[in-house]
Design a protein around this motif. Structure first.
Motif, PDB file in Angstrom:
ATOM      1  N   UNK B 180      14.831   2.318  24.294  1.00  0.00           N
ATOM      2  CA  UNK B 180      15.304   3.426  23.296  1.00  0.00           C
ATOM      3  C   UNK B 180      16.859   2.877  22.971  1.00  0.00           C
ATOM      4  N   UNK B 183      16.218  -0.522  20.619  1.00  0.00           N
ATOM      5  CA  UNK B 183      15.413  -0.092  19.444  1.00  0.00           C
ATOM      6  C   UNK B 183      16.291   0.442  18.464  1.00  0.00           C
ATOM      7  N   UNK B 208      11.983   5.873   9.527  1.00  0.00           N
ATOM      8  CA  UNK B 208      10.713   6.403  10.116  1.00  0.00           C
ATOM      9  C   UNK B 208      10.639   5.851  11.552  1.00  0.00           C
ATOM     10  N   UNK B 209      10.857   4.586  11.818  1.00  0.00           N
ATOM     11  CA  UNK B 209      10.971   3.946  13.127  1.00  0.00           C
ATOM     12  C   UNK B 209      11.921   4.617  13.973  1.00  0.00           C
ATOM     13  N   UNK B 211      12.985   7.805  13.729  1.00  0.00           N
ATOM     14  CA  UNK B 211      12.579   9.125  13.987  1.00  0.00           C
ATOM     15  C   UNK B 211      11.598   8.980  15.219  1.00  0.00           C
ATOM     16  N   UNK B 212      10.758   8.269  15.009  1.00  0.00           N
ATOM     17  CA  UNK B 212       9.777   7.904  16.098  1.00  0.00           C
ATOM     18  C   UNK B 212      10.306   7.493  17.571  1.00  0.00           C
ATOM     19  N   UNK B 213      11.101   6.659  17.384  1.00  0.00           N
ATOM     20  CA  UNK B 213      11.640   6.524  18.926  1.00  0.00           C
ATOM     21  C   UNK B 213      12.564   7.667  19.349  1.00  0.00           C
ATOM     22  N   UNK B 216      10.684  10.631  20.725  1.00  0.00           N
ATOM     23  CA  UNK B 216      10.109  10.506  22.353  1.00  0.00           C
ATOM     24  C   UNK B 216      10.877  11.318  23.198  1.00  0.00           C
ATOM     25  N   UNK B 217      12.027  11.583  22.714  1.00  0.00           N
ATOM     26  CA  UNK B 217      13.130  12.354  23.951  1.00  0.00           C
ATOM     27  C   UNK B 217      13.346  13.592  23.286  1.00  0.00           C
TER      28      UNK B 217
END
Lengths: 124, 268
Positions: B180, B183, B208-209, B211-213, B216-217
């Motif tokens: 995390x 990235x 977008x990327x 938001x995805x990462x 996860x949390x």
């Protein structure tokens, strides 16, 4: 089962691949669209998890190619995406996806979908 | 992010002891949600007064000194933000934090909540763990100190739920936290390059990327800001520098929060 995870979110992939391996499954990871198609052709997994937004071409293109190729057309594809577009579900199912799941996604929900799809695809 | 305006200038609150039963005003129009909310609150040992309309919430608050207000922002008779503002306008002996409950959260909405005197929010559906943590946070002596500037209205990361989600594997969670950090650092640079070069596609992909990462949390301010940035870049709107700054601030706060969580993992 043999699973191909195609997703460029490294955190998500680390999570899912570790949990799947802990459960005794074989996992291959692809981080872009080209890799996803190559690994699918090479490894012929029992099921594929495909993120629809990946660098190097779109997931839709990969899905189309997988469904056009005689070698891979039978492999169930579970498409995942964090896109909010409500039409995406129908769109990917039209392209041949077996399931569509929206992110953020709980591992248990994904696992259940992968397992269910793979079962129908395992050699009798 | 703006500091909750209502927290300033009211210092008559006595420090609360934790574990104290609270008098909770629950404003919720959906009968099922009200039942769930009341049950959860009562299980936590609190007393609940339930109303279904914004008007009744304001009236109830005028008549009784509640410790805290749980406010559904989608009430039928009055916009939730207006209910909050009216509650804030009631002269009261003690400061009662307002915890908003909403199914629709966006960066603008979080700012609007803050500006209308709301102290925190929870996204629907209600979960006991989140509710308990938010009540504890809003009723803590630190929260009662007007000098303590709370940077965000976000519910905190739920460490127990996260650990459960990764199958109780602490090492895996640590590797995910390390990824995390790597990235988000990489993607924030990428986003900055996109913004400086006004490259909408690059901004959209990086947001977008991110938001995805982040997703996860935690689905909090950082997640919604990244989603918003992605949306506006894709629809061809110019990115406002303040949006980018807000996202960077929120990612920083989330990173600190996750670092603290990593430090406390052994105790979970």
């Amino acid at each position: 089962m043999k699973v191909l995870l195609a997703d460029d979110d490294r955190v998500f992939v680390e999570h899912v691949s570790t949990r799947l391996r802990e459960k005794g499954h074989t996992v291959t990871v692809a981080v872009d669209a080209m890799q996803a198609f190559m690994f699918a052709m090479k490894n012929l997994p029992d099921v594929i998890m495909l993120d629809i937004n990946m660098p190097g071409g779109t997931g839709s293109d990969v899905l189309k190619k997988l469904k056009l190729s005689a070698k891979t057309s039978h492999i169930p594809v579970v498409v995942v995406s964090s896109e909010q577009d409500p039409a995406l579900d129908a769109h990917v199912q039209k392209l041949g996806a077996s399931r569509f799941l929206r992110k953020p996604l709980r591992f248990d929900a994904l696992y259940e979908a992968l397992e269910r799809q793979a079962v129908g695809n395992l050699p009798k | 992010m703006a500091v909750p305006s209502a927290a300033a200038g009211k210092d008559s609150r006595a420090p609360q002891r934790p574990e104290r039963p609270l008098d909770v005003l629950l404003a919720e129009d959906c009968a099922l949600n009200a039942l769930v909310g009341s049950t959860l609150l009562e299980q936590l040992g609190h007393d609940v007064t339930h109303v279904s309309r914004g008007y009744d919430a304001v009236r109830a608050f005028e008549c009784e000194a509640f410790d805290i207000v749980l406010l559904d922002l989608e009430l039928p008779d009055m916009p939730g933000l207006e209910v909050a503002q009216r509650i804030r306008a009631v002269p009261s002996r003690k400061y009662a934090p307002i915890l908003a409950v909403s199914a629709f959260v966006s960066p603008e909405r979080i700012e609007a909540m803050s500006a209308h005197g709301i102290d925190g929010y929870i996204e629907k559906p209600l979960r006991t763990a989140t509710l308990r943590v938010m009540l504890a946070r809003l009723m803590s002596p630190e929260a009662a100190n007007p000098a303590s500037l709370r940077p965000s209205l976000d519910p905190p990361v739920d460490g127990e739920a996260l650990l459960q989600e990764v199958g109780g594997d602490r090492e895996l969670l640590c590797r995910m936290l390390q990824l995390f950090r790597e990235q988000t650092a990489k993607l924030v640079v990428e986003l900055g390059v996109g913004i400086r070069s006004k490259d909408a596609q690059r901004i959209g992909a990086a947001a977008h990327a991110l938001k995805g990462v982040i997703g996860n949390f935690k689905l909090g301010g950082a997640y919604h800001s990244a989603a918003h940035l992605e949306q506006s870049s894709r629809s061809g709107q110019a990115v406002v520098p303040a949006e980018y700054d807000r996202l960077i601030t929120e990612i920083g706060a989330l990173r600190r929060e996750l670092n603290a969580l990593e430090g406390s993992l052994e105790r979970l």
